[in-house]
Design a protein around this motif. Structure first.
Motif, mmCIF file in Angstrom:
data_model
loop_
_atom_site.group_PDB
_atom_site.id
_atom_site.type_symbol
_atom_site.label_atom_id
_atom_site.label_comp_id
_atom_site.label_asym_id
_atom_site.label_seq_id
_atom_site.Cartn_x
_atom_site.Cartn_y
_atom_site.Cartn_z
ATOM 1 N N TYR A 1 0.808 -1.223 0.000
ATOM 2 C CA TYR A 1 0.000 0.000 0.000
ATOM 3 C C TYR A 1 0.843 1.276 0.000
ATOM 4 C CZ TYR A 1 -3.641 -3.360 0.623
ATOM 5 O OH TYR A 1 -4.475 -4.433 0.422
ATOM 6 N N LEU A 2 1.977 1.197 -0.714
ATOM 7 C CA LEU A 2 2.823 2.377 -0.864
ATOM 8 C C LEU A 2 2.165 3.393 -1.789
ATOM 9 C CD1 LEU A 2 5.588 3.734 -0.332
ATOM 10 C CD2 LEU A 2 6.463 2.511 -2.336
ATOM 11 N N TRP A 3 1.622 2.902 -2.917
ATOM 12 C CA TRP A 3 0.995 3.783 -3.908
ATOM 13 C C TRP A 3 -0.517 3.575 -3.930
ATOM 14 C CZ3 TRP A 3 4.966 6.524 -4.227
ATOM 15 C CH2 TRP A 3 6.240 6.031 -4.519
ATOM 16 N N GLU A 4 -1.233 4.662 -4.115
ATOM 17 C CA GLU A 4 -2.689 4.598 -4.169
ATOM 18 C C GLU A 4 -3.196 4.218 -5.558
ATOM 19 O OE1 GLU A 4 -4.435 8.189 -2.771
ATOM 20 O OE2 GLU A 4 -3.563 8.032 -0.763
ATOM 21 N N ASN A 5 -2.407 4.520 -6.579
ATOM 22 C CA ASN A 5 -2.849 4.251 -7.948
ATOM 23 C C ASN A 5 -1.642 4.132 -8.878
ATOM 24 O OD1 ASN A 5 -2.099 7.040 -8.561
ATOM 25 N ND2 ASN A 5 -4.004 7.607 -7.533
ATOM 26 N N GLU A 6 -1.911 3.788 -10.131
ATOM 27 C CA GLU A 6 -0.838 3.611 -11.114
ATOM 28 C C GLU A 6 -0.116 4.920 -11.403
ATOM 29 O OE1 GLU A 6 -3.078 2.078 -14.330
ATOM 30 O OE2 GLU A 6 -3.038 -0.009 -13.612
ATOM 31 N N GLU A 7 -0.845 6.028 -11.373
ATOM 32 C CA GLU A 7 -0.230 7.335 -11.660
ATOM 33 C C GLU A 7 0.897 7.632 -10.677
ATOM 34 O OE1 GLU A 7 -3.646 6.811 -13.874
ATOM 35 O OE2 GLU A 7 -3.572 6.799 -11.662
ATOM 36 N N GLN A 8 0.656 7.338 -9.401
ATOM 37 C CA GLN A 8 1.700 7.552 -8.392
ATOM 38 C C GLN A 8 2.889 6.626 -8.644
ATOM 39 O OE1 GLN A 8 0.101 7.078 -4.421
ATOM 40 N NE2 GLN A 8 -0.387 9.257 -4.253
ATOM 41 N N ALA A 9 2.592 5.373 -8.927
ATOM 42 C CA ALA A 9 3.658 4.394 -9.165
ATOM 43 C C ALA A 9 4.529 4.803 -10.342
ATOM 44 C CB ALA A 9 3.045 3.015 -9.409
ATOM 45 N N HIS A 10 3.896 5.304 -11.402
ATOM 46 C CA HIS A 10 4.650 5.730 -12.581
ATOM 47 C C HIS A 10 5.428 7.017 -12.315
ATOM 48 C CE1 HIS A 10 1.508 3.385 -15.141
ATOM 49 N NE2 HIS A 10 2.445 2.594 -14.644
ATOM 50 N N ALA A 11 4.803 7.950 -11.586
ATOM 51 C CA ALA A 11 5.476 9.220 -11.268
ATOM 52 C C ALA A 11 6.742 8.980 -10.454
ATOM 53 C CB ALA A 11 4.520 10.139 -10.507
ATOM 54 N N ALA A 12 6.747 7.910 -9.663
ATOM 55 C CA ALA A 12 7.915 7.602 -8.830
ATOM 56 C C ALA A 12 9.136 7.259 -9.672
ATOM 57 C CB ALA A 12 7.585 6.457 -7.881
ATOM 58 N N VAL A 13 8.976 6.290 -10.592
ATOM 59 C CA VAL A 13 10.135 5.875 -11.383
ATOM 60 C C VAL A 13 10.435 6.847 -12.524
ATOM 61 C CG1 VAL A 13 10.015 3.436 -10.799
ATOM 62 C CG2 VAL A 13 8.692 4.297 -12.754
ATOM 63 N N ASP A 14 9.429 7.643 -12.918
ATOM 64 C CA ASP A 14 9.670 8.661 -13.939
ATOM 65 C C ASP A 14 10.294 9.915 -13.319
ATOM 66 O OD1 ASP A 14 8.549 7.011 -15.811
ATOM 67 O OD2 ASP A 14 6.584 7.984 -15.812
ATOM 68 N N GLY A 15 10.364 9.947 -11.992
ATOM 69 C CA GLY A 15 10.840 11.137 -11.285
ATOM 70 C C GLY A 15 11.925 10.838 -10.265
ATOM 71 N N PRO A 16 11.774 11.352 -9.036
ATOM 72 C CA PRO A 16 12.860 11.297 -8.034
ATOM 73 C C PRO A 16 13.275 9.902 -7.599
ATOM 74 C CG PRO A 16 10.800 12.070 -7.038
ATOM 75 C CD PRO A 16 10.603 12.096 -8.517
ATOM 76 N N VAL A 17 12.341 8.973 -7.511
ATOM 77 C CA VAL A 17 12.711 7.610 -7.109
ATOM 78 C C VAL A 17 13.521 6.942 -8.222
ATOM 79 C CG1 VAL A 17 11.857 5.339 -6.433
ATOM 80 C CG2 VAL A 17 10.707 7.381 -5.590
ATOM 81 N N GLY A 18 13.127 7.178 -9.460
ATOM 82 C CA GLY A 18 13.874 6.643 -10.595
ATOM 83 C C GLY A 18 15.295 7.173 -10.643
ATOM 84 N N ASP A 19 15.461 8.438 -10.280
ATOM 85 C CA ASP A 19 16.808 9.034 -10.248
ATOM 86 C C ASP A 19 17.689 8.309 -9.232
ATOM 87 O OD1 ASP A 19 16.008 10.892 -12.140
ATOM 88 O OD2 ASP A 19 15.577 12.462 -10.670
ATOM 89 N N LEU A 20 17.114 7.984 -8.071
ATOM 90 C CA LEU A 20 17.875 7.287 -7.038
ATOM 91 C C LEU A 20 18.225 5.863 -7.474
ATOM 92 C CD1 LEU A 20 15.922 8.415 -3.825
ATOM 93 C CD2 LEU A 20 18.243 9.078 -4.477
ATOM 94 N N ILE A 21 17.280 5.202 -8.139
ATOM 95 C CA ILE A 21 17.546 3.841 -8.623
ATOM 96 C C ILE A 21 18.682 3.851 -9.646
ATOM 97 C CG2 ILE A 21 16.604 1.873 -9.901
ATOM 98 C CD1 ILE A 21 13.849 2.608 -8.739
ATOM 99 N N SER A 22 18.626 4.805 -10.569
ATOM 100 C CA SER A 22 19.655 4.898 -11.616
ATOM 101 C C SER A 22 21.045 5.107 -11.022
ATOM 102 C CB SER A 22 19.325 6.040 -12.578
ATOM 103 O OG SER A 22 18.161 5.750 -13.319
ATOM 104 N N LYS A 23 21.130 6.013 -10.057
ATOM 105 C CA LYS A 23 22.433 6.307 -9.438
ATOM 106 C C LYS A 23 22.951 5.096 -8.662
ATOM 107 C CE LYS A 23 24.917 9.729 -6.659
ATOM 108 N NZ LYS A 23 25.780 8.689 -6.042
ATOM 109 N N ALA A 24 22.076 4.472 -7.892
ATOM 110 C CA ALA A 24 22.493 3.313 -7.101
ATOM 111 C C ALA A 24 22.899 2.155 -8.010
ATOM 112 C CB ALA A 24 21.362 2.887 -6.174
ATOM 113 N N ALA A 25 22.183 1.973 -9.112
ATOM 114 C CA ALA A 25 22.504 0.893 -10.047
ATOM 115 C C ALA A 25 23.892 1.089 -10.659
ATOM 116 C CB ALA A 25 21.445 0.827 -11.142
ATOM 117 N N GLU A 26 24.217 2.326 -10.983
ATOM 118 C CA GLU A 26 25.553 2.606 -11.533
ATOM 119 C C GLU A 26 26.629 2.416 -10.478
ATOM 120 O OE1 GLU A 26 26.301 5.935 -14.113
ATOM 121 O OE2 GLU A 26 24.150 6.200 -14.486
ATOM 122 N N ASP A 27 26.374 2.925 -9.278
ATOM 123 C CA ASP A 27 27.383 2.877 -8.208
ATOM 124 C C ASP A 27 27.633 1.462 -7.703
ATOM 125 O OD1 ASP A 27 27.572 5.616 -8.410
ATOM 126 O OD2 ASP A 27 26.352 6.031 -6.623
#
Length: 340
Positions: free
Chosen positions: A120-146
């Motif tokens: 129950y982290l996200w209420e809907n698909e829009e939130q889930a997509h906004a996460a990886v299309d935005g700030p959460v995705g940025d963190l994943i990308s950096k951590a994946a490279e590092d």
């Protein structure tokens, strides 16, 4: 006679020189007009009938088109190149061009990502997509490279997970004593325990037999999987619990990434984005079609009070002291605040 012979020799030499020049020109022309095609292999564990494959294929097709055929991605299905964890390791080592794995698998390498496993982290698909299309995705990308030396090039998904059961589950009380197969994930298991169920970790390929033999009473996954895996034969009830959202990040090895010419990297990424965003609709269509087909096969669908389920989980999480990386928590909070 000597003059004629000498004249013939001169003509022969001139003809030979002309042939050399023509040949060199032709070779130069061919070299400049034809570029060597780059071919990359992408590993997925799903079969060709899945939305995941359709999304991966859409990424491959869009990349091919946007790079004028200079980059080709070959999608290898069914885990032929290894399971999710294994393919991530191969990609990290540079022995596989492109890997894909569920976000829960990646927590083995990037522990901070466990925040995405929260029910129950996200209420809907829009939130889930906004996460990886935005700030959460940025963190994943950096951590994946590092941490893995890979580049995240997209996010496929299997979306929200629901519950498939032998007996109807219409309220939280109906979960009491239900033996349910879940991923071996502490957050998912804690959620079902808070509902009163008995979560059991089991290999994915053993679920159907487990349901058939009564080892388990229920399982959980995307609705389309209830149809594609034949669970409807032994579970005639689907409850819209929407308890977790599953991403399938797609990663490219640093070795493969460096093979892409700088003047094609933007086009490559544009193609990847176009493809993985198309998969979101493929998944939605597959789930809607699965619901229609499952209803024809006698499966009943039930709504449930998700706020009650969420409250039960949050109380359990608080009791267990679940905490997450502050930077990642801040990014999640930002997404929720901006998509209310």
């Amino acid at each position: 006679m000597r003059k004629i012979k000498k004249g013939k020799q001169v003509i022969a030499v001139l003809l030979m020189m002309a042939m050399v020049v023509t040949s060199a020109t032709a070779c130069g022309s061919k070299k400049s007009s034809e570029k060597e095609q780059l071919v990359f292999r992408m590993a997925i564990v799903d079969g060709e009938a899945s939305p995941i494959y359709k999304g991966a294929k859409a990424m491959a097709d869009a990349v091919y088109e946007k790079t004028d055929g200079e980059i080709k991605i070959v999608v290898v299905t069914g885990g032929a190149l290894g399971d999710e964890r294994g393919s991530v390791e191969l990609c990290s080592q540079g022995d596989l061009d492109i890997a894909s794995a569920a976000n829960s698998v990646l927590t083995n390498f990037i522990p901070e990502m466990d925040i995405l496993d929260q029910p129950y982290l996200w209420e809907n698909e829009e939130q889930a997509h906004a996460a990886v299309d935005g700030p959460v995705g940025d963190l994943i990308s950096k951590a994946a490279e590092d941490k893995l030396n890979v580049h995240v090039i997209g996010y496929l998904e299997s979306g929200f997970r629901d519950t498939f059961s032998k007996k109807p589950i219409k309220s939280i009380s109906d979960f009491k004593g239900v033996k349910i197969r879940t991923m071996q994930n502490q957050f998912h298991m804690a959620a079902f325990q808070s509902f009163g169920a008995m979560p059991t970790a089991m290999a994915y390929n053993e679920v159907f037999t487990g349901l058939q033999q009564g080892t388990i009473d229920a399982c959980e996954n995307a609705v389309s999987n209830c149809l594609s895996n034949g669970y409807y034969e032994v579970t005639k009830n689907v409850t819209y619990t929407h308890h977790a959202f599953t991403y399938i990040p797609v990663m490219m090895s640093d070795k493969a990434w460096k093979m892409i010419p700088d003047d094609l990297k933007d086009e490559f990424m544009e193609g990847c984005e176009e493809g993985y965003k198309a998969e979101r609709q493929y998944l939605k269509d597959a789930n809607n079609e699965a619901i229609k087909e499952l209803k024809k096969k006698g499966v009943k669908f039930w709504n449930i009070d998700m706020k009650e389920l969420k409250s039960a989980y949050e109380a359990e999480a608080k009791k267990r002291g679940f905490k997450f990386d502050p930077t990642w928590q801040k990014a999640v909070d930002q997404v929720i605040a901006e998509t209310k």
